[in-house]
Design an enzyme around this catalytic site. Structure first.
Site, mmCIF file in Angstrom:
data_model
loop_
_atom_site.group_PDB
_atom_site.id
_atom_site.type_symbol
_atom_site.label_atom_id
_atom_site.label_comp_id
_atom_site.label_asym_id
_atom_site.label_seq_id
_atom_site.Cartn_x
_atom_site.Cartn_y
_atom_site.Cartn_z
ATOM 1 N N GLU A 67 20.436 -13.058 -17.317
ATOM 2 C CA GLU A 67 19.600 -13.730 -16.328
ATOM 3 C C GLU A 67 19.924 -13.283 -14.910
ATOM 4 O O GLU A 67 19.064 -13.282 -14.034
ATOM 5 C CB GLU A 67 19.818 -15.244 -16.467
ATOM 6 C CG GLU A 67 18.994 -16.071 -15.500
ATOM 7 C CD GLU A 67 19.359 -17.546 -15.554
ATOM 8 O OE1 GLU A 67 18.787 -18.301 -14.759
ATOM 9 O OE2 GLU A 67 20.219 -17.929 -16.368
ATOM 10 N N VAL A 72 14.707 -8.810 -13.880
ATOM 11 C CA VAL A 72 14.749 -9.516 -15.157
ATOM 12 C C VAL A 72 13.449 -9.292 -15.927
ATOM 13 O O VAL A 72 12.368 -9.288 -15.342
ATOM 14 C CB VAL A 72 14.981 -11.027 -14.930
ATOM 15 C CG1 VAL A 72 15.084 -11.759 -16.256
ATOM 16 C CG2 VAL A 72 16.247 -11.250 -14.111
ATOM 17 N N ASP A 181 17.044 6.789 -15.370
ATOM 18 C CA ASP A 181 18.098 6.121 -16.134
ATOM 19 C C ASP A 181 17.738 5.984 -17.612
ATOM 20 O O ASP A 181 17.706 4.881 -18.158
ATOM 21 C CB ASP A 181 18.411 4.752 -15.522
ATOM 22 C CG ASP A 181 19.812 4.260 -15.885
ATOM 23 O OD1 ASP A 181 20.593 5.066 -16.405
ATOM 24 O OD2 ASP A 181 20.107 3.078 -15.647
#
Length: 488
Positions: A67, A72, A181
């Protein structure tokens, strides 16, 4: 849980529109990985996404970094019942709204079976969100590093490598060669167990253009020197991914290259794979990984070369991915509770009996609020409406129940998922399936992990003739109920 490494074992043209020319074009698109039957990219309001994610409820967080991660990801459900993943960026990210929208729209034009396709975005005030297809079967990191029932099979690991290479090749062909990434958390599995590359990595993570969030030991050497990512940098990251698939662990490339140089391949290979592949196949994958990890970017292969190298290595091509993964398929028979079975059979009488017996047991928070506010006349009238609705519901007077529950709901001071559930079933009994669906969705907005809300959505969708969506809602309800039972 994972394993320690061990040793490497031994045209025609026709005048009619939509004829063969159309079919040939469709087949060509499918061969290239393109998908044409998905929703077109669009913009959503923050309120639409708030409803879709039950107010960005903690229970709907699916990003495995938790969280408190800066960006998120939530699971959600749009008004058309499509399951989606909603990535909510940190407020400091993407201050330039025009840049964010341009990037999102460009990524939103991509459509491939090997991607989690981006179907929308939200750019409202400081809010920056992306909406993509939701993948039910979690990430490669989960299945590779933290498996619970069985390690990933060699054939499936090779399939992951090929599908992701194909995704990169497709993106490159569409002018989106940069992927930021690339790692095991960026690869997810769809309902069929097929690996997909997350579209989120096609956009930068923050306003400073940071492209890597993982440990510096895994970042391309040129990125450490210049802070810039290139297509060759993506190939380097793909090499680290091949190492993950081979070893079942996240081994720093420098250490892996030392092992390869010393021909110490047994330390590089997951012991769980023993006996599943030949020395030649293992050596070829190691060779491909080492090529991807070359220090000089120009010496690394491009995505097209990666695909060509990986195709001959594929094993068990006829076996579906979900079988190789050992995960249930959406077409398989589910183990359902009495309520789930009643929804599947559309046995409204049985559903009524179960809801009546349950009462307000799952509504304790609302019940506390009700008792606290009983001193006002307005609250007393509201409670009376609810009580009258309960009496009508018990006696199967569903029209009266709808009226009374509506009076309770319209006051708007108190919330009760059970009241929405009861009114939903009352609407179903009255042949108003769309209203029933709306109430079932509202019940889940109030209580995101309440299995009964999912079951009622399934019954409403069955009544609306939406078989596929209903089956998905039914499975979702079964999963939520199983989790609830295990926790109690």
């Amino acid at each position: 849980m994972g394993c320690e490494c061990s040793k490497l074992t031994s045209c025609c043209f026709m005048s009619e529109q939509n004829g063969p020319v159309h079919e040939a074009h469709k087949a060509e698109n499918e061969e290239r990985g393109e998908v044409s039957d998905l929703l077109t990219f669009r913009e959503y309001s923050i309120e639409q996404l708030r409803v879709a994610t039950s107010g960005f409820a903690v229970e709907n967080i699916v990003s495995e970094h938790g969280e408190k991660a800066p960006n998120v990801v939530y699971k959600g459900k749009l008004e058309n019942q499509m399951r989606v993943a909603v990535k909510r960026f940190n407020r400091s990210a993407w201050p330039d709204s025009r840049q964010f929208l341009d990037e999102a729209r460009a990524v939103g034009q991509l459509r491939s079976h090997n991607l989690t396709n981006l179907i929308g975005c939200c750019c409202e005030g400081d809010e920056r969100l992306l909406i993509a297809e939701f993948m039910l079967n979690k990430t490669l990191a989960k299945h590779l590093f933290h498996w619970e029932t069985q390690p990933m099979k060699w054939a499936m690991r090779l399939r992951v490598a090929l599908y992701i290479a194909q995704a990169l090749e497709y993106c490159t062909s569409k002018g989106r060669a940069l992927y930021h990434d690339l790692n095991a958390y960026r690869i997810v599995f769809d309902d069929d167990g097929n690996p997909r590359l997350s579209c989120f990595g096609l956009m930068k993570n923050s306003r400073d253009g940071k492209s890597y969030s993982t440990n510096l030991a895994f970042t391309p050497p040129e990125y450490l020197r210049t802070g810039r990512v290139s297509p060759e940098s993506v190939t380097y990251s793909f090499g680290t991914l091949l190492l993950d698939l081979l070893s079942g662990k996240h081994i720093p490339p420098s250490h892996a290259l030392d092992l390869i140089k010393d021909r110490n391949l047994q330390m590089l290979t997951d012991s769980c794979l023993e006996g599943q592949f030949s020395n030649d196949d293992g050596t070829e994958l190691v060779r491909l990984a080492s090529r991807c990890l070359q220090y000089e970017p120009r010496e690394r292969p491009n995505p097209k070369s990666l695909v060509a190298a990986l195709i001959p290595l594929q094993k068990e091509n006829e076996v579906p991915s979900h079988v190789l993964m050992g995960i249930p398929h959406c077409s398989e028979v589910m183990s359902l509770s009495a309520l789930g079975e009643a929804c599947l059979r559309m046995d409204l009488t049985a559903m009524h009996e179960i809801l009546e017996k349950l009462g307000y047991k799952d509504d304790e928070g609302a019940a506390t609020e009700l008792s606290f506010q009983m001193w006002t006349n307005q609250m007393q009238e509201t409670l009376n409406s609810k009580k009258k609705g309960d009496v009508a519901f018990r006696h199967k007077e569903f029209g009266g129940a709808i009226d009374c529950y509506t009076q309770f709901i319209d006051v708007g001071t108190m919330v009760s998922p059970t009241v929405f559930a009861r009114r939903s079933l009352s609407y179903l009994m009255s042949d108003n399936a769309q209203e029933a669906l709306n109430d079932a969705v509202q019940a889940q907005v109030i209580s995101p992990v309440w299995h009964i809300a999912s079951y009622l959505q399934a019954a409403s969708l069955f009544a609306l003739g939406k078989e596929n969506e209903a089956q998905i809602a039914l499975r979702e309800g079964a999963i939520l109920e199983e989790k609830r039972t295990a926790a109690s």
